[in-house]
Design a protein around this motif. Structure first.
Motif, mmCIF file in Angstrom:
data_model
loop_
_atom_site.group_PDB
_atom_site.id
_atom_site.type_symbol
_atom_site.label_atom_id
_atom_site.label_comp_id
_atom_site.label_asym_id
_atom_site.label_seq_id
_atom_site.Cartn_x
_atom_site.Cartn_y
_atom_site.Cartn_z
ATOM 1 N N UNK A 165 38.897 31.733 55.562
ATOM 2 C CA UNK A 165 39.304 32.373 56.803
ATOM 3 C C UNK A 165 38.111 32.692 57.686
ATOM 4 N N UNK A 166 38.404 33.516 58.715
ATOM 5 C CA UNK A 166 37.368 33.848 59.692
ATOM 6 C C UNK A 166 36.233 34.624 59.026
ATOM 7 N N UNK A 167 34.992 34.209 59.306
ATOM 8 C CA UNK A 167 33.848 34.980 58.867
ATOM 9 C C UNK A 167 33.691 35.035 57.359
ATOM 10 N N UNK A 168 33.536 33.857 56.733
ATOM 11 C CA UNK A 168 33.311 33.872 55.292
ATOM 12 C C UNK A 168 32.038 34.657 55.005
ATOM 13 N N UNK A 169 32.161 35.716 54.222
ATOM 14 C CA UNK A 169 31.075 36.673 54.084
ATOM 15 C C UNK A 169 30.611 36.868 52.656
ATOM 16 N N UNK A 170 31.189 36.144 51.719
ATOM 17 C CA UNK A 170 30.861 36.391 50.314
ATOM 18 C C UNK A 170 29.538 35.751 49.932
ATOM 19 N N UNK A 171 28.714 36.522 49.242
ATOM 20 C CA UNK A 171 27.494 36.003 48.640
ATOM 21 C C UNK A 171 27.821 35.669 47.190
ATOM 22 N N UNK A 172 27.661 34.393 46.821
ATOM 23 C CA UNK A 172 28.042 33.965 45.477
ATOM 24 C C UNK A 172 27.255 34.703 44.402
ATOM 25 N N UNK A 173 26.033 35.039 44.703
ATOM 26 C CA UNK A 173 25.243 35.765 43.710
ATOM 27 C C UNK A 173 25.845 37.141 43.437
ATOM 28 N N UNK A 174 26.343 37.790 44.490
ATOM 29 C CA UNK A 174 27.001 39.084 44.311
ATOM 30 C C UNK A 174 28.278 38.903 43.497
ATOM 31 N N UNK A 175 29.018 37.826 43.780
ATOM 32 C CA UNK A 175 30.245 37.566 43.022
ATOM 33 C C UNK A 175 29.950 37.436 41.535
ATOM 34 N N UNK A 176 28.886 36.731 41.198
ATOM 35 C CA UNK A 176 28.568 36.510 39.796
ATOM 36 C C UNK A 176 28.228 37.806 39.069
ATOM 37 N N UNK A 177 27.721 38.793 39.806
ATOM 38 C CA UNK A 177 27.403 40.069 39.153
ATOM 39 C C UNK A 177 28.655 40.826 38.726
ATOM 40 N N UNK A 178 29.826 40.453 39.246
ATOM 41 C CA UNK A 178 31.060 41.157 38.890
ATOM 42 C C UNK A 178 31.626 40.709 37.557
ATOM 43 N N UNK A 179 31.121 39.589 37.037
ATOM 44 C CA UNK A 179 31.667 39.069 35.787
ATOM 45 C C UNK A 179 32.973 38.326 35.963
ATOM 46 N N UNK A 180 33.300 37.944 37.183
ATOM 47 C CA UNK A 180 34.557 37.235 37.438
ATOM 48 C C UNK A 180 34.626 35.958 36.596
ATOM 49 N N UNK A 181 35.828 35.702 36.067
ATOM 50 C CA UNK A 181 36.058 34.504 35.257
ATOM 51 C C UNK A 181 36.768 33.416 36.044
ATOM 52 N N UNK A 182 37.340 33.788 37.186
ATOM 53 C CA UNK A 182 38.232 32.873 37.892
ATOM 54 C C UNK A 182 38.274 33.259 39.369
ATOM 55 N N UNK A 183 38.358 32.253 40.240
ATOM 56 C CA UNK A 183 38.586 32.471 41.668
ATOM 57 C C UNK A 183 39.960 31.902 42.003
ATOM 58 N N UNK A 184 40.786 32.700 42.681
ATOM 59 C CA UNK A 184 42.107 32.217 43.104
ATOM 60 C C UNK A 184 42.212 32.294 44.622
ATOM 61 N N UNK A 185 42.884 31.305 45.177
ATOM 62 C CA UNK A 185 43.147 31.321 46.615
ATOM 63 C C UNK A 185 44.632 31.051 46.821
ATOM 64 N N UNK A 186 45.130 31.514 47.961
ATOM 65 C CA UNK A 186 46.566 31.428 48.259
ATOM 66 C C UNK A 186 46.681 31.280 49.763
ATOM 67 N N UNK A 187 46.996 30.056 50.208
ATOM 68 C CA UNK A 187 47.041 29.863 51.653
ATOM 69 C C UNK A 187 47.201 28.397 52.014
ATOM 70 N N UNK A 188 46.600 28.032 53.123
ATOM 71 C CA UNK A 188 46.718 26.677 53.647
ATOM 72 C C UNK A 188 46.139 25.656 52.667
ATOM 73 N N UNK A 189 46.840 24.545 52.535
ATOM 74 C CA UNK A 189 46.386 23.474 51.657
ATOM 75 C C UNK A 189 46.052 22.259 52.509
ATOM 76 N N UNK A 190 44.801 21.919 52.595
ATOM 77 C CA UNK A 190 44.377 20.705 53.300
ATOM 78 C C UNK A 190 43.011 20.280 52.763
ATOM 79 N N UNK A 191 42.471 19.233 53.359
ATOM 80 C CA UNK A 191 41.220 18.678 52.840
ATOM 81 C C UNK A 191 40.077 19.676 52.947
ATOM 82 N N UNK A 192 40.084 20.489 54.000
ATOM 83 C CA UNK A 192 39.013 21.467 54.178
ATOM 84 C C UNK A 192 38.985 22.471 53.030
ATOM 85 N N UNK A 193 40.161 22.989 52.688
ATOM 86 C CA UNK A 193 40.202 23.998 51.621
ATOM 87 C C UNK A 193 40.001 23.359 50.247
#
Length: 347
Positions: A95-123
């Motif tokens: 979406x507008x203004x992608x703001x996530x820093x992947x390094x910060x995400x990794x510090x959370x211990x996340x095991x999975x990323x889920x998305x729910x929305x438009x399906x096209x080649x870009x996504x």
């Protein structure tokens, strides 16, 4: 709170990428883009890539959330589970203004990323790229409104909460059946022409076919905004005068408060007849903001706005308040009291 160094984070990423596939304790799923993704069984820490996914994740498995894409507003907090109110705002991948820093995400211990929305080649490309860079499985579920029951079940299966998913999906199917039964009684000529006003001037609006306005069309309304795009457009007061909508919906409190005093809006049927509605927005919008499962209660809300005689009354009727309370209890696991319902409906 200390964060690992960039070198440590990258080492973790490389270690994850180097892990042998045979040691992976999970399941293979095919997401909406056709990608085969290995996901962990019953993941305990999950990141939602954007606001629609965040709502769905909250509704299905709030205890697995590692953070919000945007911090909830103070007005949202009474309608959220206490344990989720203080989760960190991590930013967004989509979406507008992608703001996530992947390094910060990794510090959370996340095991999975889920998305729910438009399906096209870009996504699809985004999901593949982020999965490669972060070393985390990334699954995209179709977020179109029509596919909501199926999407709920698919996401629930991935999260390991099938029974909860079945409960919510059944609600969604019942809401669609109820809408269809009502619409069967409404001839095409009696369906309202609707304008969805965004921003303090009300001049931004989703075009017909946009995901941000599809709930209007699902409830039989005619979105007056015709454009070449299926996204948001900026229009002029003169164009809105020409469209002459019967109903104006808005998600902007300032616009709702001021539109009757704005000279350029006078003469529009919706304004002259007082059919301007500020859609509730806490903790998530009834119309969009974001376009996720929160729209299911919006469907019932619009039935009362568009067809009060057939829906059992206008917005002042007690049965709608009861329906809102039941939806919040089921999806958000928080039951609003009378005062909270008053605040939600602007009373």
């Amino acid at each position: 709170m200390s964060f690992p160094t960039r070198r440590a984070v990258l080492a973790a990423v490389f270690a994850a990428l180097a892990a042998p596939v045979l040691a992976f304790d999970g399941q293979s799923v095919t997401d909406a883009t056709g990608r085969e993704v290995l996901v962990p069984l019953n993941p305990e820490k999950v990141f939602a890539a954007g606001p629609p996914a965040s709502v769905l994740l909250y509704a299905l498995k709030p205890e697995a959330m590692v953070g919000w894409v945007m911090a909830p507003k103070p007005d949202d907090l009474p309608y959220l589970l206490p344990e989720t109110r203080g989760l960190p705002a991590l930013g967004r991948l989509t979406g507008k203004g992608d703001t996530l820093n992947l390094e910060v995400l990794l510090t959370t211990g996340a095991e999975l990323i889920v998305d729910f929305g438009t399906v096209n080649a870009t996504y699809r490309d985004l999901a593949t790229r982020v999965q490669d860079q972060a070393g985390l499985p990334y699954v995209l579920i179709d977020g179109s409104f029509a596919a909501t029951p199926q999407a709920i079940r698919e996401m629930a299966a991935i999260l390991g909460v099938d029974a909860r998913g079945e409960q919510l999906a059944t609600y969604a199917e019942a809401a669609y059946a109820e809408a269809d039964a009502l619409l069967a009684q409404v001839p095409d000529a009696e369906r309202p022409r609707v304008y969805l006003a965004r921003g303090p001037e009300g001049l931004e609006s989703p075009a017909r076919g946009s995901i941000n306005a599809e709930i209007i069309e699902r409830m039989g309304g005619i979105n007056v905004v015709e454009a070449e795009t299926r996204g948001l457009v900026t229009v002029s007061p003169e164009q809105i005068q020409a469209w002459a909508p019967d109903i104006i919906l808005t998600v902007d409190r300032d616009f709702a408060a001021n539109v009757r005093k704005m000279p350029e809006w006078q003469g529009i049927p919706a304004v002259d007849q007082g059919r301007i509605y500020l859609a509730p927005g806490e903790p998530f919008g009834f119309i969009d903001a974001p376009p996720s499962v929160n729209r299911l209660i919006g469907l019932k809300y619009l039935a009362h706005v568009f067809y009060p005689d057939l829906a059992g009354g206008d917005l002042e009727q007690a049965d709608l308040r009861q329906e809102i309370a039941e939806f919040y209890t089921l999806f958000y696991q928080v039951t609003p009291d009378a005062a909270a319902l008053d605040a939600l409906l602007g009373e």
